[in-house]
Scaffold this active site. Structure first.
Site, PDB file in Angstrom:
ATOM      1  N   GLN A 179      -4.337   3.809  18.502  1.00 55.00           N
ATOM      2  CA  GLN A 179      -5.432   3.616  17.555  1.00 55.00           C
ATOM      3  C   GLN A 179      -6.336   2.490  18.038  1.00 55.00           C
ATOM      4  OE1 GLN A 179      -3.342   5.298  13.509  1.00 55.00           O
ATOM      5  NE2 GLN A 179      -3.978   3.199  13.548  1.00 55.00           N
TER       6      GLN A 179
ATOM      7  N   ASN B 199       0.814  -1.220   0.000  1.00 52.58           N
ATOM      8  CA  ASN B 199       0.000   0.000   0.000  1.00 52.58           C
ATOM      9  C   ASN B 199       0.850   1.273   0.000  1.00 52.58           C
ATOM     10  OD1 ASN B 199       0.887  -0.093   2.617  1.00 52.58           O
ATOM     11  ND2 ASN B 199      -1.107  -0.525   3.521  1.00 52.58           N
TER      12      ASN B 199
ATOM     13  N   HIS C 223      -7.247   6.204  10.227  1.00 57.36           N
ATOM     14  CA  HIS C 223      -6.139   5.553   9.509  1.00 57.36           C
ATOM     15  C   HIS C 223      -6.681   4.767   8.308  1.00 57.36           C
ATOM     16  CE1 HIS C 223      -2.107   3.211  10.090  1.00 57.36           C
ATOM     17  NE2 HIS C 223      -2.320   3.545   8.832  1.00 57.36           N
TER      18      HIS C 223
ATOM     19  N   ARG D 213       3.337   7.417  11.101  1.00 62.54           N
ATOM     20  CA  ARG D 213       2.866   6.927  12.395  1.00 62.54           C
ATOM     21  C   ARG D 213       2.651   8.102  13.333  1.00 62.54           C
ATOM     22  NH1 ARG D 213       1.446   3.240  10.077  1.00 62.54           N
ATOM     23  NH2 ARG D 213       1.942   1.041  10.327  1.00 62.54           N
TER      24      ARG D 213
HETATM   25  P1  NDP Z   1      10.215   1.812   3.277  1.00 65.55           P
HETATM   26  O1  NDP Z   1      10.865   0.770   4.117  1.00 65.55           O
HETATM   27  O2  NDP Z   1      10.267   1.691   1.811  1.00 65.55           O
HETATM   28  O3  NDP Z   1      10.790   3.235   3.624  1.00 65.55           O
HETATM   29  C1  NDP Z   1      11.118   3.636   4.912  1.00 65.55           C
HETATM   30  C2  NDP Z   1      12.271   4.595   4.805  1.00 65.55           C
HETATM   31  O4  NDP Z   1      12.453   5.195   6.084  1.00 65.55           O
HETATM   32  C3  NDP Z   1      13.561   3.936   4.421  1.00 65.55           C
HETATM   33  O5  NDP Z   1      14.102   4.631   3.308  1.00 65.55           O
HETATM   34  C4  NDP Z   1      14.407   4.116   5.671  1.00 65.55           C
HETATM   35  O6  NDP Z   1      15.737   4.377   5.404  1.00 65.55           O
HETATM   36  C5  NDP Z   1      13.841   5.390   6.236  1.00 65.55           C
HETATM   37  N1  NDP Z   1      14.216   5.612   7.625  1.00 65.55           N
HETATM   38  C6  NDP Z   1      14.184   4.758   8.662  1.00 65.55           C
HETATM   39  N2  NDP Z   1      14.593   5.360   9.780  1.00 65.55           N
HETATM   40  C7  NDP Z   1      14.890   6.629   9.445  1.00 65.55           C
HETATM   41  C8  NDP Z   1      15.373   7.737  10.168  1.00 65.55           C
HETATM   42  N3  NDP Z   1      15.658   7.637  11.466  1.00 65.55           N
HETATM   43  N4  NDP Z   1      15.557   8.910   9.506  1.00 65.55           N
HETATM   44  C9  NDP Z   1      15.286   9.001   8.190  1.00 65.55           C
HETATM   45  N5  NDP Z   1      14.833   7.962   7.446  1.00 65.55           N
HETATM   46  C10 NDP Z   1      14.628   6.798   8.066  1.00 65.55           C
HETATM   47  O7  NDP Z   1       8.700   1.877   3.784  1.00 65.55           O
HETATM   48  P2  NDP Z   1       7.440   2.614   3.124  1.00 65.55           P
HETATM   49  O8  NDP Z   1       7.906   3.837   2.447  1.00 65.55           O
HETATM   50  O9  NDP Z   1       6.625   1.636   2.357  1.00 65.55           O
HETATM   51  O10 NDP Z   1       6.625   2.960   4.441  1.00 65.55           O
HETATM   52  C11 NDP Z   1       7.152   3.875   5.386  1.00 65.55           C
HETATM   53  C12 NDP Z   1       6.275   3.911   6.616  1.00 65.55           C
HETATM   54  O11 NDP Z   1       4.994   4.449   6.295  1.00 65.55           O
HETATM   55  C13 NDP Z   1       5.952   2.532   7.217  1.00 65.55           C
HETATM   56  O12 NDP Z   1       6.979   2.079   8.075  1.00 65.55           O
HETATM   57  C14 NDP Z   1       4.672   2.802   7.967  1.00 65.55           C
HETATM   58  O13 NDP Z   1       4.967   3.280   9.271  1.00 65.55           O
HETATM   59  C15 NDP Z   1       4.033   3.912   7.169  1.00 65.55           C
HETATM   60  N6  NDP Z   1       2.878   3.418   6.403  1.00 65.55           N
HETATM   61  C16 NDP Z   1       1.651   3.970   6.641  1.00 65.55           C
HETATM   62  C17 NDP Z   1       0.536   3.487   6.001  1.00 65.55           C
HETATM   63  C18 NDP Z   1      -0.808   4.106   6.195  1.00 65.55           C
HETATM   64  O14 NDP Z   1      -1.815   3.476   5.883  1.00 65.55           O
HETATM   65  N7  NDP Z   1      -0.892   5.328   6.680  1.00 65.55           N
HETATM   66  C19 NDP Z   1       0.627   2.341   5.086  1.00 65.55           C
HETATM   67  C20 NDP Z   1       1.983   1.938   4.794  1.00 65.55           C
HETATM   68  C21 NDP Z   1       3.054   2.426   5.468  1.00 65.55           C
HETATM   69  P3  NDP Z   1      16.793   3.291   4.997  1.00 65.55           P
HETATM   70  O15 NDP Z   1      16.054   2.103   4.485  1.00 65.55           O
HETATM   71  O16 NDP Z   1      17.551   4.038   3.959  1.00 65.55           O
HETATM   72  O17 NDP Z   1      17.525   2.988   6.240  1.00 65.55           O
END
Ligand code: NDP
Length: 401
Positions: A314, A147, A333, A285
Site C-alpha cells: 500500500q 475502528n 484502504h 490484510r
Molecule cells: P482482534 O484481535 O479482535 O481479532 C483477531 C482475531 O483473529 C482473533 O480472534 C484471533 O484469534 C484471530 N486469529 C489470529 N490468527 C488466526 C488464525 N491463524 N486463524 C484464525 N483466526 C486467527 O482484531 P480485530 O478483529 O479488531 O481486527 C482483525 C484484523 O483486521 C486486524 O489485525 C487488521 O489486520 C484488520 N483491520 C483492518 C482495518 C481496515 O481498515 N481495513 C482496521 C482494523 C483492523 P485468537 O485471539 O482467538 O487467537
C-alpha cells in the site's frame, strides 16, 4: 529531546477541508465488550475533523512540541529518498496508520538506532517487522478496538454490494441506462446464504452479529473458540480450520491479523475448497490472499465476487491486478479511517504517547510487542516473525491528481 515521526496520508486533492458534511459525531461510551474508549488526559482536535491526513496531524503537534520534542509529519514513506528514511536515524517514535503504512522492515529498524516505539494509529501492526522489533526491544502498540466496528460496517456493505450486484447497477445509472436485465443477471438475496468468518475477534464477531438479522446462516473458525452462550445466541457453526469451513459457505469474510501463519492463506489450493460462485470479502490484510490466485478465481467463475479495502503493498501500484479484475468491489484502504474512527484512534494515539513519555504502562490491550516478546493483545492474536517482505514495491505507486 526526542523526535516523533508521524507518517500520514495526503490531504484531499482539493485541499484540507474547511467544512464538513455533518456537524458532530454520535457519542459512544464503550466498545461492545465493555472496554473503555481512549482516555488521554486531553485532546487538541475537533472530533469529526479530518485528522488522518498530513494537515490533520492526528491533532498531536501542540502536545508533542509542548514536551520539547521535534514533530515531523510527512506522507513521504517509500524508497530510499523518502522523508521517513531521512528521519529514521534519530526517530524515537514512528507513528503510522495501516491505510498508508510506514513499512518498518528489519533494514529500516537497523537504521533507526534510537527507535523505542512503533505506534500504529489504528489496528494491525503487520507493517512492522515484529521479529526485528522483538529482537531490538522496541515497543509496538496499536489502538485496539478503535475502528473494529467501522470495519465490520464496511464488510456488511461489501457483502451486500457484491451479492446484490450494486456497483455495476450504479454504473448503469451513471451511463444513462435503464438496463435492468444487465443489473440483475448477477443479483441475489443474501437471505438463506451461509456466511463464514475466518476469525471471530472484534471485527469478525461484530460482522456475524450484524448479518444475523438478514437471515443468513453463520459460520466461523478461530484459534480460540467463542463462549458457548455466544455460539448459542447467534446459532453459530464452528469449524476447526478455515479449510473445513470454506466448503460450507456462500460468502467468506477474512478478519484475522496478517502474520506468518496467515500469509497467503487463500491461494490456488484453498480456493478449490470454496463453493463455485462464492463471494470473498477481505478487509483484514491484502497479503492474506495470493494476489494472482484471486484474479484467476474471478476469471474462472470459482469466485463470483471479491471485495475489500486492503492491498499489498500500500499504496497499490497502478498496474495491481485487483484494480481491473472482473466482479470486484475494491476500495482504497478506508474502512477503518472514517471520520468517526479517526477521532477514536487519534485520542488513542495521544493516550499511548502520554504513557510513553510519562513512563506509565501502556494498556495491555494496546500492546503488541514489549520487552523483547509479543505482549498484551499481540501475544493472543499474533505470531512471531515478519510479514513485511515485498513492501519496497510500494515505492512504485504513482499519484493520480
Ligand atoms: P482482534 O484481535 O479482535 O481479532 C483477531 C482475531 O483473529 C482473533 O480472534 C484471533 O484469534 C484471530 N486469529 C489470529 N490468527 C488466526 C488464525 N491463524 N486463524 C484464525 N483466526 C486467527 O482484531 P480485530 O478483529 O479488531 O481486527 C482483525 C484484523 O483486521 C486486524 O489485525 C487488521 O489486520 C484488520 N483491520 C483492518 C482495518 C481496515 O481498515 N481495513 C482496521 C482494523 C483492523 P485468537 O485471539 O482467538 O487467537
Amino acid at each position: 529531546m526526542g523526535k516523533v515521526v508521524c507518517v500520514l496520508y495526503d490531504d484531499p486533492i482539493d485541499g484540507y477541508p474547511t467544512s464538513y458534511a455533518r456537524d458532530d459525531l454520535p457519542k459512544i461510551d464503550r466498545y461492545p465488550d465493555g472496554q473503555s474508549l481512549p482516555t488521554p488526559k486531553a485532546i487538541d482536535f475537533t472530533p469529526g475533523h479530518l485528522l488522518g491526513s498530513v494537515s490533520g496531524e492526528l491533532g498531536l503537534r501542540k502536545y508533542v512540541e509542548s514536551l520539547g520534542h521535534e514533530f515531523v509529519v510527512t506522507s513521504s514513506k517509500d524508497g530510499p529518498d523518502s522523508e521517513l528514511e531521512k528521519h529514521l536515524a534519530d526517530a524515537e517514535v514512528v507513528i503510522s496508520q495501516p491505510f498508508w503504512p510506514a513499512y518498518l522492515t528489519a533494514e529500516r529498524i537497523a537504521r533507526a538506532p534510537k527507535l523505542k516505539l512503533a505506534l500504529t494509529a489504528g489496528i494491525g501492526s503487520d507493517h512492522v517487522d515484529l521479529q526485528a522489533a522483538i529482537d531490538r526491544g522496541i515497543t509496538v502498540a496499536e489502538v485496539t478496538y478503535c475502528n473494529s466496528n467501522s470495519v465490520a460496517e464496511h464488510v456488511v456493505m461489501m457483502v451486500l454490494g457484491l451479492v446484490r450486484n450494486y456497483i455495476p447497477s450504479y454504473n448503469w445509472v451513471l451511463k444513462g441506462g435503464w438496463n435492468i436485465a444487465d443489473c440483475v443477471a448477477r443479483s441475489y438475496d443474501v437471505e438463506g446464504m451461509h456466511v463464514g468468518t475466518v476469525a471471530a475477534g472484534r471485527i469478525g464477531l461484530r460482522v456475524l452479529r450484524l448479518l444475523k438479522p438478514f437471515g443468513m446462516h453463520l459460520h466461523y473458525t478461530d484459534r480460540h473458540r467463542l463462549p458457548a452462550e455466544v455460539e448459542q445466541e447467534l446459532d453459530l457453526t464452528w469449524h476447526e480450520t478455515p479449510q473445513d469451513m470454506y466448503p460450507h459457505c456462500d460468502v467468506v469474510t477474512l478478519n484475522c491479523p496478517l502474520h506468518p501463519e496467515t500469509e497467503h492463506m487463500v491461494n490456488d489450493q484453498t480456493l478449490k475448497l470454496f463453493r463455485r460462485g462464492a463471494y470473498l470479502v477481505n478487509t483484514a490484510r491484502g497479503k492474506l490472499c495470493d494476489r494472482d490466485a484471486i484474479a484467476r478465481a474471478l476469471e474462472s467463475g470459482q469466485l463470483a465476487g471479491y471485495a475489500g479495502d486492503v492491498w499489498f503493498p500500500q499504496p497499490a501500484p497502478r498496474d495491481h491486478p485487483w484494480r481491473t479484475m472482473p466482479h470486484h468491489g475494491m476500495t482504497p484502504h478506508i474502512s477503518g479511517t472514517s471520520l468517526s474512527a479517526q477521532a477514536r484512534y487519534a485520542a488513542g494515539t495521544r493516550e499511548i504517547l502520554e504513557c510513553h513519555f510519562e513512563g506509565r504502562p501502556i494498556r495491555d490491550e494496546y500492546l503488541i510487542v514489549q520487552g523483547g516478546n509479543l505482549a498484551g493483545v499481540g501475544a493472543h492474536s499474533y505470531s512471531k516473525g515478519n510479514a513485511t517482505g515485498g513492501s519496497d514495491e510500494a515505492a512504485k505507486f504513482e499519484k493520480v491528481d
